[in-house]
Design a protein around this motif. Structure first.
Motif, mmCIF file in Angstrom:
data_model
loop_
_atom_site.group_PDB
_atom_site.id
_atom_site.type_symbol
_atom_site.label_atom_id
_atom_site.label_comp_id
_atom_site.label_asym_id
_atom_site.label_seq_id
_atom_site.Cartn_x
_atom_site.Cartn_y
_atom_site.Cartn_z
ATOM 1 N N SER A 48 0.964 -1.171 -0.040
ATOM 2 C CA SER A 48 -0.078 -0.024 -0.162
ATOM 3 C C SER A 48 0.914 1.091 0.021
ATOM 4 N N ARG A 49 0.748 2.141 -0.885
ATOM 5 C CA ARG A 49 1.545 3.274 -0.844
ATOM 6 C C ARG A 49 1.391 4.317 0.387
ATOM 7 N N TRP A 50 0.182 4.224 1.012
ATOM 8 C CA TRP A 50 -0.294 4.998 1.944
ATOM 9 C C TRP A 50 0.128 4.200 3.262
ATOM 10 N N LEU A 51 0.088 2.952 3.551
ATOM 11 C CA LEU A 51 0.656 2.195 4.552
ATOM 12 C C LEU A 51 1.510 1.360 4.063
ATOM 13 N N PRO A 52 2.906 1.368 3.833
ATOM 14 C CA PRO A 52 3.658 0.446 3.283
ATOM 15 C C PRO A 52 3.782 -0.665 4.223
ATOM 16 N N SER A 53 3.472 -0.543 5.862
ATOM 17 C CA SER A 53 3.566 -1.851 6.279
ATOM 18 C C SER A 53 2.589 -2.913 5.903
ATOM 19 N N PHE A 54 1.712 -2.617 5.185
ATOM 20 C CA PHE A 54 0.684 -3.716 4.653
ATOM 21 C C PHE A 54 1.504 -4.074 3.210
ATOM 22 N N SER A 55 2.182 -5.319 3.181
ATOM 23 C CA SER A 55 2.661 -5.762 2.169
ATOM 24 C C SER A 55 2.555 -7.307 2.091
ATOM 25 N N VAL A 56 2.317 -7.867 0.612
ATOM 26 C CA VAL A 56 2.046 -9.263 0.493
ATOM 27 C C VAL A 56 2.874 -9.639 -0.857
ATOM 28 N N ARG A 57 2.992 -11.026 -0.945
ATOM 29 C CA ARG A 57 3.771 -11.462 -2.286
ATOM 30 C C ARG A 57 2.518 -11.073 -3.378
ATOM 31 N N THR A 58 2.966 -10.533 -4.478
ATOM 32 C CA THR A 58 1.931 -10.482 -5.645
ATOM 33 C C THR A 58 1.124 -11.658 -5.962
ATOM 34 N N GLU A 59 1.686 -12.543 -5.860
ATOM 35 C CA GLU A 59 1.062 -13.933 -6.472
ATOM 36 C C GLU A 59 0.105 -14.425 -5.463
ATOM 37 N N LEU A 60 -0.156 -13.927 -4.179
ATOM 38 C CA LEU A 60 -1.038 -14.015 -3.212
ATOM 39 C C LEU A 60 -2.120 -12.914 -3.132
ATOM 40 N N LEU A 61 -1.993 -12.025 -3.772
ATOM 41 C CA LEU A 61 -2.886 -10.841 -3.405
ATOM 42 C C LEU A 61 -4.286 -11.159 -3.757
ATOM 43 N N ALA A 62 -4.412 -11.973 -5.150
ATOM 44 C CA ALA A 62 -5.779 -12.387 -5.774
ATOM 45 C C ALA A 62 -6.425 -13.209 -4.723
ATOM 46 N N ASP A 63 -5.572 -14.223 -4.041
ATOM 47 C CA ASP A 63 -6.276 -15.021 -3.112
ATOM 48 C C ASP A 63 -6.709 -14.504 -2.046
ATOM 49 N N MET A 64 -6.251 -13.082 -1.516
ATOM 50 C CA MET A 64 -6.688 -12.786 -0.208
ATOM 51 C C MET A 64 -7.900 -12.038 -0.226
ATOM 52 N N ALA A 65 -8.623 -11.922 -1.652
ATOM 53 C CA ALA A 65 -9.848 -11.112 -1.699
ATOM 54 C C ALA A 65 -10.990 -11.938 -0.879
ATOM 55 N N ILE A 66 -11.039 -13.116 -0.928
ATOM 56 C CA ILE A 66 -11.897 -14.061 -0.182
ATOM 57 C C ILE A 66 -12.031 -13.536 1.256
#
Length: 155
Positions: A101-119
């Motif tokens: 997140s550009r606003w809160l850089p402490s929130f980060s995740v591997r790009t390949e897992l981002l779509a799976d986190m929508a659930i």
């Protein structure tokens, strides 16, 4: 002797108690989904992608905890962690694609897992909506019970 007003009063009590008892499992579901939901929501609002460098790898029984660091655009060095079951796929100094997140850089995740986190976000929102519905049903039951008690004065 059957008294219909007593059955109505029992119905209001039962409806109130069921709504309040359902709050606990819904709250537990919300607790399980909140971290992933919050991370996904923050990243989705102001997403940026970068490459992170793996700083250390801590092996466990069948998993690895991987610590990485990256520098967001115009920011300070930020640290992150992820756990993987793919043992020996990563090594220290390797680059990993990260979305943050550009606003809160402490929130980060591997790009390949981002779509799976929508659930996680959908589950958390559904649990929150169901909790709100249960609270509304309980409040309506309490109001109906109070109205019922006031009417009982005349019977």
């Amino acid at each position: 002797m059957y008294y219909p007003r007593e059955a109505q009063r029992d119905f209001h009590y039962t409806r109130k108690m069921i709504a309040l008892v359902l709050l606990l499992p819904l709250f537990m579901v919300l607790l399980f989904a909140r971290k992933g939901a919050l991370t996904y929501a923050c990243i989705s609002v102001a997403r940026a992608d970068t490459q992170a460098v793996i700083a250390s790898i801590s092996p466990h029984y069948s998993t690895q905890t991987i610590d990485y660091h990256f520098t967001p655009a115009g920011g300070e060095l930020t640290l992150g962690t992820f756990v993987t079951q793919q043992v020996n796929d990563y090594h220290t100094g390797q680059n990993v694609a990260i979305s943050y997140s550009r606003w809160l850089p402490s929130f980060s995740v591997r790009t390949e897992l981002l779509a799976d986190m929508a659930i996680n976000l959908y589950v958390a929102l559904a649990a929150l909506a169901a909790m709100l519905g249960c609270l509304l049903v309980a409040a309506h039951a309490v109001r109906s019970l109070r109205r019922h008690q006031l009417e009982d004065r005349y019977y």
